[in-house]
Design a protein around this motif. Structure first.
Motif, PDB file in Angstrom:
ATOM      1  N   ILE A 129       0.457  62.768  47.727  1.00  0.00           N
ATOM      2  CA  ILE A 129       1.629  63.514  47.513  1.00  0.00           C
ATOM      3  C   ILE A 129       2.973  62.604  47.632  1.00  0.00           C
ATOM      4  CG2 ILE A 129       3.170  65.087  48.734  1.00  0.00           C
ATOM      5  CD1 ILE A 129       0.657  66.713  49.222  1.00  0.00           C
ATOM      6  N   VAL A 130       2.872  61.821  48.631  1.00  0.00           N
ATOM      7  CA  VAL A 130       4.135  60.646  48.919  1.00  0.00           C
ATOM      8  C   VAL A 130       4.141  59.894  47.793  1.00  0.00           C
ATOM      9  CG1 VAL A 130       4.954  58.983  50.203  1.00  0.00           C
ATOM     10  CG2 VAL A 130       4.198  61.190  51.348  1.00  0.00           C
ATOM     11  N   THR A 131       3.088  59.393  47.157  1.00  0.00           N
ATOM     12  CA  THR A 131       2.998  58.367  45.991  1.00  0.00           C
ATOM     13  C   THR A 131       3.669  58.908  44.820  1.00  0.00           C
ATOM     14  OG1 THR A 131       1.155  57.079  46.992  1.00  0.00           O
ATOM     15  CG2 THR A 131       1.567  56.902  44.567  1.00  0.00           C
ATOM     16  N   HIS A 132       3.172  60.260  44.442  1.00  0.00           N
ATOM     17  CA  HIS A 132       3.574  60.927  43.340  1.00  0.00           C
ATOM     18  C   HIS A 132       4.966  61.520  43.203  1.00  0.00           C
ATOM     19  CE1 HIS A 132      -0.096  60.375  40.933  1.00  0.00           C
ATOM     20  NE2 HIS A 132      -0.737  60.578  42.089  1.00  0.00           N
ATOM     21  N   VAL A 133       5.304  61.646  44.553  1.00  0.00           N
ATOM     22  CA  VAL A 133       6.625  62.200  44.379  1.00  0.00           C
ATOM     23  C   VAL A 133       7.736  61.111  44.532  1.00  0.00           C
ATOM     24  CG1 VAL A 133       8.678  63.073  46.359  1.00  0.00           C
ATOM     25  CG2 VAL A 133       6.135  64.288  45.985  1.00  0.00           C
ATOM     26  N   ARG A 134       7.422  59.981  45.198  1.00  0.00           N
ATOM     27  CA  ARG A 134       8.003  58.679  45.009  1.00  0.00           C
ATOM     28  C   ARG A 134       8.028  58.236  43.470  1.00  0.00           C
ATOM     29  NH1 ARG A 134       7.119  53.019  48.289  1.00  0.00           N
ATOM     30  NH2 ARG A 134       9.105  52.350  47.829  1.00  0.00           N
ATOM     31  N   LEU A 135       6.820  58.202  43.034  1.00  0.00           N
ATOM     32  CA  LEU A 135       7.026  57.962  41.662  1.00  0.00           C
ATOM     33  C   LEU A 135       7.715  58.931  40.534  1.00  0.00           C
ATOM     34  CD1 LEU A 135       3.209  56.882  40.842  1.00  0.00           C
ATOM     35  CD2 LEU A 135       4.979  55.346  40.834  1.00  0.00           C
ATOM     36  N   HIS A 136       7.660  60.008  40.908  1.00  0.00           N
ATOM     37  CA  HIS A 136       8.521  60.991  40.108  1.00  0.00           C
ATOM     38  C   HIS A 136      10.048  60.614  40.088  1.00  0.00           C
ATOM     39  CE1 HIS A 136       9.711  64.650  38.182  1.00  0.00           C
ATOM     40  NE2 HIS A 136      10.431  65.040  39.072  1.00  0.00           N
ATOM     41  N   HIS A 137      10.384  60.420  41.505  1.00  0.00           N
ATOM     42  CA  HIS A 137      11.699  60.133  41.899  1.00  0.00           C
ATOM     43  C   HIS A 137      12.200  58.720  40.953  1.00  0.00           C
ATOM     44  CE1 HIS A 137      15.375  59.971  43.978  1.00  0.00           C
ATOM     45  NE2 HIS A 137      15.126  58.841  44.464  1.00  0.00           N
ATOM     46  N   LEU A 138      11.336  57.971  41.062  1.00  0.00           N
ATOM     47  CA  LEU A 138      11.666  56.749  40.461  1.00  0.00           C
ATOM     48  C   LEU A 138      11.693  56.694  39.008  1.00  0.00           C
ATOM     49  CD1 LEU A 138       9.441  54.148  42.484  1.00  0.00           C
ATOM     50  CD2 LEU A 138      11.980  54.405  42.623  1.00  0.00           C
ATOM     51  N   ASN A 139      10.712  57.773  38.239  1.00  0.00           N
ATOM     52  CA  ASN A 139      10.824  57.914  37.108  1.00  0.00           C
ATOM     53  C   ASN A 139      12.234  58.533  36.545  1.00  0.00           C
ATOM     54  OD1 ASN A 139       8.452  56.925  36.115  1.00  0.00           O
ATOM     55  ND2 ASN A 139       7.205  58.663  36.637  1.00  0.00           N
ATOM     56  N   GLU A 140      12.629  59.465  37.408  1.00  0.00           N
ATOM     57  CA  GLU A 140      13.657  60.346  37.217  1.00  0.00           C
ATOM     58  C   GLU A 140      15.097  59.375  37.229  1.00  0.00           C
ATOM     59  OE1 GLU A 140      13.984  63.517  40.051  1.00  0.00           O
ATOM     60  OE2 GLU A 140      13.432  64.900  38.581  1.00  0.00           O
ATOM     61  N   GLN A 141      15.052  58.184  38.176  1.00  0.00           N
ATOM     62  CA  GLN A 141      16.026  57.489  38.213  1.00  0.00           C
ATOM     63  C   GLN A 141      15.950  56.421  37.134  1.00  0.00           C
ATOM     64  OE1 GLN A 141      15.275  55.307  42.005  1.00  0.00           O
ATOM     65  NE2 GLN A 141      16.950  56.769  43.120  1.00  0.00           N
TER      66      GLN A 141
END
Length: 548
Positions: A129-141
């Motif tokens: 969960i943490v990995t994909h939330v972080r990846l999603h946030h980074l992708n959005e950025q």
């Protein structure tokens, strides 16, 4: 290490929203209890349909989705999430007990980002969960930066396109301007040129050079010294002096000189110059226009010749006028002495004859003697009028400041108006500069004529003055018989009278004298009148006049 992971999990999950979709309450409770230790909001749905609704409303940061569910399974739910604009970018992690490759492939084909097998391991689930939330946030950025960079590139490209378009328009305008200038230069009658400095080489010579100098532009390009060879010898020193000043950056805007045409003809030219400098203020080019002014110079020489002739004629005519003036003065003396003396004798003898022998004459004889006396008096007055007319403008006047408010009443009193004629001054009169005697003559003649020809039982004569800008405009108005308009000009001519002299004693010189005095002072005189309605004589006197 453990504390570092917990710190990372807390920071990544801070204020995030997770949506759990599973038809097994036990799985949902377990995940909810475990995740509540972190600053994350948990949403749960019991089937695919409610999960789609909550995802669309809440727009979570990540969805945990079970595959095996009634009605709408996890694969279909994921595909529907990915087809909707507002939910397609939300990362989806499948949770299932199915472990075969086919189901995993179907999960990724449906749009999932990860796949967790049951039974769920809490640490694994949390890590994913943490990995994909972080990846999603980074992708959005990253996408935001990409969008910003794309927008910046679009704007930059638009600016570049605009600049390119403007540059192309400017270049096209420059080409059109150069073409227009070249057409003008090619068709101009004047020679247009551009010379590079300091070498003195011509960069451009217009076709008019051929007519002006006899040499084609190509000859000017081939021989930079050509200009020096066609300068007239009388102007070589002047031209060399101007060239040295030019190289020092000092150049008159225009000058005139003579050249020798290829045909041998001598021509006058006018040259107008513009000195071009570089950024260091050094002369780098000379641009100019050369005009053939031969015809103008010839005309000026002809005008000068005519002026010399005219001055000579004026001198000769002045001398003739001086002789005529002297003769006129001699004639005036003869008239005043040699003619008036016999007239006085005739008048005296006639008077004696009437006094001594009047009783011997019958009525007809007495009338004839009286007629002789009146004719002598008329001739005497006529001679006086001619003499007075000849003196105006010839005899120096005494100029002084004249108060007409004082002078005019004296003139009126001296004329002794009869009781039936009223003379009025209707306005304040100005101070003028002039000769008192001449000003008296103007008013005395105008008032005297109005009195002499008055035909009304009660005559009214009104004198007034008004400001007419640069002039004072005077008027003498009477209610007499009036003057037919066809005689308005004639009455100012010498010896002209409108009434027989036997009815009204008049020399016909008075208005002529008035006109000459007024015009001598730089003014004008005219009459406005209608038969039976009286007359108005106007005359102007400039407030400032060189004639004075």
């Amino acid at each position: 290490m453990e504390s570092m992971l917990q710190h990372l999990y807390h920071s990544v999950l801070q204020d995030k929203v997770l949506l759990l979709i599973d038809d097994e309450p036990m799985n949902l409770d377990m995940l909810a209890v475990y995740l509540k230790k972190y600053p994350v909001k948990i949403l749960v749905a019991w089937d695919g349909k409610s999960g789609l609704d909550k995802a669309q409303r809440a727009h979570p940061d990540l969805i945990l989705l079970d595959i095996m569910m009634p009605e709408i399974d996890g694969f279909e739910t994921c595909r529907m999430l990915k087809t909707r604009v507002d939910t397609r970018d939300i990362p989806v992690i499948f949770m299932t007990a199915l472990t075969d490759i086919e189901h995993k492939v179907r999960a990724f084909q449906a749009g999932a980002v990860d796949y967790i097998t049951k039974p769920l391991q809490q640490e694994e689930v949390l890590a994913r969960i943490v990995t994909h939330v972080r990846l999603h946030h980074l992708n959005e950025q990253l996408e935001q930066k990409v969008r910003e960079r794309t927008n910046e590139l679009v704007r930059t490209n638009q600016r570049l396109q605009q600049e390119i378009s403007e540059r192309q328009q400017a270049e096209e305008a420059l080409r059109e301007s150069e073409a227009r200038f070249r057409r003008l230069a090619e068709n101009a009658k004047d020679m247009i040129y551009r010379m590079l400095l300091p070498e003195g080489r011509y960069e451009y010579i217009s076709p008019a050079a051929a007519d002006l100098s006899g040499y084609m532009p190509e000859e000017w390009y081939a021989n930079p010294e050509l200009i020096r060879t066609i300068i007239h010898p009388d102007w070589q020193t002047y031209f060399a002096f101007q060239w040295e000043k030019l190289l020092q950056g000092d150049l008159p805007p225009e000058y005139e000189y003579q050249i020798i045409h290829k045909s041998g003809d001598i021509k006058w030219v006018n040259q107008r110059n513009v000195l071009i400098r570089d950024t260091e203020n050094k002369p780098i080019a000379l641009e100019g226009i050369v005009t053939d002014i031969t015809a103008r110079k010839q005309a000026e020489e002809e005008v000068h010749r005519l002026n010399v002739e005219l001055e000579q004629r004026v001198h000769e005519r002045t001398a003739e006028l001086e002789v005529a003036n002297n003769e006129l003065q001699s004639f005036a003396y003869i008239v005043s002495h040699d003619l008036k003396a016999p007239l006085r004798a005739i008048a005296k003898l006639s008077q004696w004859l009437l006094e001594d022998y009047g009783s011997a004459f019958d009525a007809q004889g007495q009338d004839m003697v009286n007629l002789l006396i009146s004719r002598v008096k008329r001739l005497d007055n006529l001679i006086d009028g001619i003499l007075e007319y000849s003196r105006i403008g010839r005899v120096d006047s005494h100029l002084e400041s004249i108060d007409l408010n004082q002078l005019l009443p004296e003139v009126i009193d001296s004329m002794t108006p009869p009781p039936n004629i009223q003379i009025a001054i209707a306005s304040e009169l100005p101070l003028i500069l002039g000769d008192t005697t001449r000003i008296q003559q103007i008013f005395a003649n105008l008032i005297g004529n109005a009195m002499k020809f008055m035909d009304k039982p009660r005559g009214i004569i009104t004198i007034s003055c008004e400001d007419a800008g640069a002039d004072w405009r005077f008027s003498v108005v009477d209610n007499g018989p009036g003057i037919d308009p066809k005689y308005h000009d004639k009455i100012f001519q010498i010896f002209q009278t409108l009434q027989p002299r036997d009815e009204f004693e008049s020399t016909g010189i008075g208005l002529t004298i008035v006109k000459k005095i007024v015009e001598l002072y730089g003014g004008k005189i005219w009459v406005e009148s209608t038969i039976g309605q009286g007359s108005t004589f106007y005359f102007t006197v400039p407030k400032k006049s060189e004639s004075f």
